[in-house]
Design a protein around this motif. Structure first.
Motif, PDB file in Angstrom:
ATOM      1  N   MET A  47       3.402  -6.972 -13.506  1.00 23.76           N
ATOM      2  CA  MET A  47       3.524  -6.808 -12.063  1.00 23.76           C
ATOM      3  C   MET A  47       4.707  -7.611 -11.510  1.00 23.76           C
ATOM      4  O   MET A  47       4.997  -8.735 -11.965  1.00 23.76           O
ATOM      5  CB  MET A  47       2.219  -7.231 -11.382  1.00 23.76           C
ATOM      6  N   GLN A  80       5.641   2.172  -5.369  1.00 25.16           N
ATOM      7  CA  GLN A  80       5.376   1.145  -4.365  1.00 25.16           C
ATOM      8  C   GLN A  80       6.088  -0.176  -4.676  1.00 25.16           C
ATOM      9  O   GLN A  80       5.943  -1.145  -3.934  1.00 25.16           O
ATOM     10  CB  GLN A  80       3.865   0.901  -4.258  1.00 25.16           C
ATOM     11  N   LEU A 102      -0.532 -10.031  -5.891  1.00 25.10           N
ATOM     12  CA  LEU A 102      -0.850  -9.182  -7.032  1.00 25.10           C
ATOM     13  C   LEU A 102      -1.167 -10.012  -8.275  1.00 25.10           C
ATOM     14  O   LEU A 102      -0.644 -11.116  -8.428  1.00 25.10           O
ATOM     15  CB  LEU A 102       0.335  -8.256  -7.345  1.00 25.10           C
ATOM     16  N   ALA A 118      -1.808  -6.220  -2.948  1.00 23.96           N
ATOM     17  CA  ALA A 118      -0.388  -6.002  -2.664  1.00 23.96           C
ATOM     18  C   ALA A 118      -0.079  -6.315  -1.201  1.00 23.96           C
ATOM     19  O   ALA A 118       0.945  -6.936  -0.893  1.00 23.96           O
ATOM     20  CB  ALA A 118      -0.010  -4.563  -2.993  1.00 23.96           C
ATOM     21  N   MET A 153       2.273   3.260  -8.803  1.00 26.27           N
ATOM     22  CA  MET A 153       2.534   1.817  -8.743  1.00 26.27           C
ATOM     23  C   MET A 153       4.035   1.528  -8.750  1.00 26.27           C
ATOM     24  O   MET A 153       4.508   0.637  -8.040  1.00 26.27           O
ATOM     25  CB  MET A 153       1.828   1.114  -9.901  1.00 26.27           C
ATOM     26  N   TRP A 161       5.629  -2.171  -7.329  1.00 21.61           N
ATOM     27  CA  TRP A 161       4.753  -3.192  -7.875  1.00 21.61           C
ATOM     28  C   TRP A 161       5.135  -3.621  -9.294  1.00 21.61           C
ATOM     29  O   TRP A 161       4.660  -4.661  -9.759  1.00 21.61           O
ATOM     30  CB  TRP A 161       3.311  -2.689  -7.937  1.00 21.61           C
TER      31      TRP A 161
END
Length: 435
Positions: free
Chosen positions: A319, A102, A85, A80, A99, A104
């Protein structure tokens, strides 16, 4: 696998150039990169390879599978930070909050996900964040139950445990009555991964806490929580386990330092006869111990509540920033399909990456002949997942530290320790803006 060899295996995997990564990674083959949290070259990794190959055959999408176990989350953080990713991550349901917090993860639109209506509502809850939105596609589920040495139980003349008193008596008999018949005082009742690494003490205690009607946190409003770890039902469960460690002395020596890797081996070596664990080791124990020597029993309802068991599993996470959004969607749809679920279940063999199917159209008994799997499936209706706080990891780790201390130091006042932990939880909830 020895630690040194495992380290070499992980290093070799990491040495392979990463491709098709979410935030602008480039690759000569431009494949969909998939990370899964499994030990390289393990039976589960091999099942994942079969799964990915079946997906490629069904869709024509080219893939690249990366299996990692040690420091999985650390490696994701590094990717990341490098804005590189992977496209897909198959990881624990309890990691969703961290996750998503953040940034993501891509949001999952259930209305646009083919087959979403075939999935269990309990499994969908584990893909939902505190904001009510979904950030993963349910892939695998599991509840917990007791794997017991049936041959030992029959030798000491007791029935399968129906209550916590029954369970304590069975553990005491396994400890004191030489159930393996070797004439030595070398067996314990419980084997337990009761160390603090990755929060195992909390993880192990969870099913008994839930089976007694206790909890770690309670929701006060959507996305907001208050501590429940000092609730009398939670305290009672932790104290009951402390009594097994300290008074009855029915837990295998060294348990307070062990993780699951060690505990699996302790059980296989006949050093203890009761293991509260998920279904993923059933095939392994059938092979290593003998199918006629083990049985699976539901976690008994506690004296003050229940029934309940820890609920866990894995989600497919799409992602954020990937150049392959259409392929991500295809992978998620295949993963939740009946075909994908069956491949991931891997029959009665070792290494399933789908433990209990989340797709309601899949008949467990048709895929697995071992009827002991049904105990786990039946227990799943009472499963309790980690709450959708922004980051569950510090709660699990802080509770593991406190619970482990209560088992390692028999002078610990469990109620006082849980009161202190509740204050710690309040601070953590405030930090995460979830108070």
């Amino acid at each position: 696998m020895p630690r040194r060899l495992l380290g070499v295996a992980v290093a070799l995997v990491l040495a392979v150039p990463l491709s098709a990564c979410g935030s602008g990674g480039s690759s000569s083959d431009d494949a969909l990169e998939i990370w899964i949290r499994q030990v390289p070259n393990s039976p589960s990794h091999k099942t994942a390879q079969k799964f990915v190959a079946a997906f490629e055959k069904a869709t024509g999408v080219k893939t690249k599978l990366v299996a990692l176990f040690d420091d999985f989350e650390t490696k994701l953080q590094q990717q990341a930070a490098a804005k590189d990713l992977p496209d897909i991550v198959i990881n624990d349901t309890a990691r969703l909050g961290n996750m998503e917090h953040q940034g993501w993860l891509r949001e999952i639109d259930k209305a646009k996900l083919k087959g979403a209506d075939q999935l269990s509502e309990i499994a969908w809850k584990a893909a939902q964040a505190g904001d009510g939105k979904y950030y993963g596609a349910p892939f695998s589920a599991q509840s917990f139950a007791l794997i017991i040495r049936k041959d030992w139980r029959e030798k000491v003349g007791l029935q399968p445990p129906q209550t916590w008193d029954d369970l304590a008596k069975l553990a005491k008999a396994f400890t004191d009555k030489d159930p393996d018949g070797n004439g030595a005082n070398d067996t314990a009742g419980f084997v337990a991964p009761a160390g603090t690494k990755r929060g195992y003490a909390s993880w192990y205690a969870s099913s008994l806490i839930f089976a007694n009607g206790g909890d770690f946190l309670k929701a006060t409003s959507p996305g907001h929580f208050a501590p429940a770890v000092n609730d009398p039902k939670t305290v009672e469960a932790v104290k009951w386990l402390q009594d097994q460690f300290c008074t009855a002395k029915t837990v295998n020596p060294g348990a307070v330092s062990n993780d699951t890797t060690v505990t699996h081996t302790v059980f296989e070596k006949g050093q203890g006869g009761i293991y509260l664990v998920g279904p993923y080791v059933l095939a392994r124990f059938v092979k290593s111990i003998g199918t006629d020597k083990i049985e699976v029993v539901p976690v008994p309802k506690g004296p003050s509540g229940g029934p309940g068991t820890l609920g866990e599993g894995e989600n497919v996470y799409e992602m954020a920033g990937s150049k392959h959004e259409a392929e991500q969607q295809k992978f998620a749809e295949y993963a939740i399909s009946a075909e994908g679920q069956k491949v991931g279940m891997n029959g009665d063999n070792e290494g399933p990456i789908v433990r209990l199917p989340v797709n309601k159209t899949v008949d467990l008994s048709a895929e697995r002949q071992d009827p002991r799997w049904k105990v786990f499936q039946d227990s799943y209706q009472y499963a309790v997942y980690a709450p959708p706080v922004p980051d569950w990891t510090p709660f699990r780790q802080k509770s593991a530290d406190a619970i482990n201390a209560a088992w390692a130091d028999c002078s610990t006042d469990v109620k006082a320790s849980m009161d202190t932990l509740a204050n710690t939880f309040t601070q953590e909830l405030t930090t995460q803006k979830a108070s």
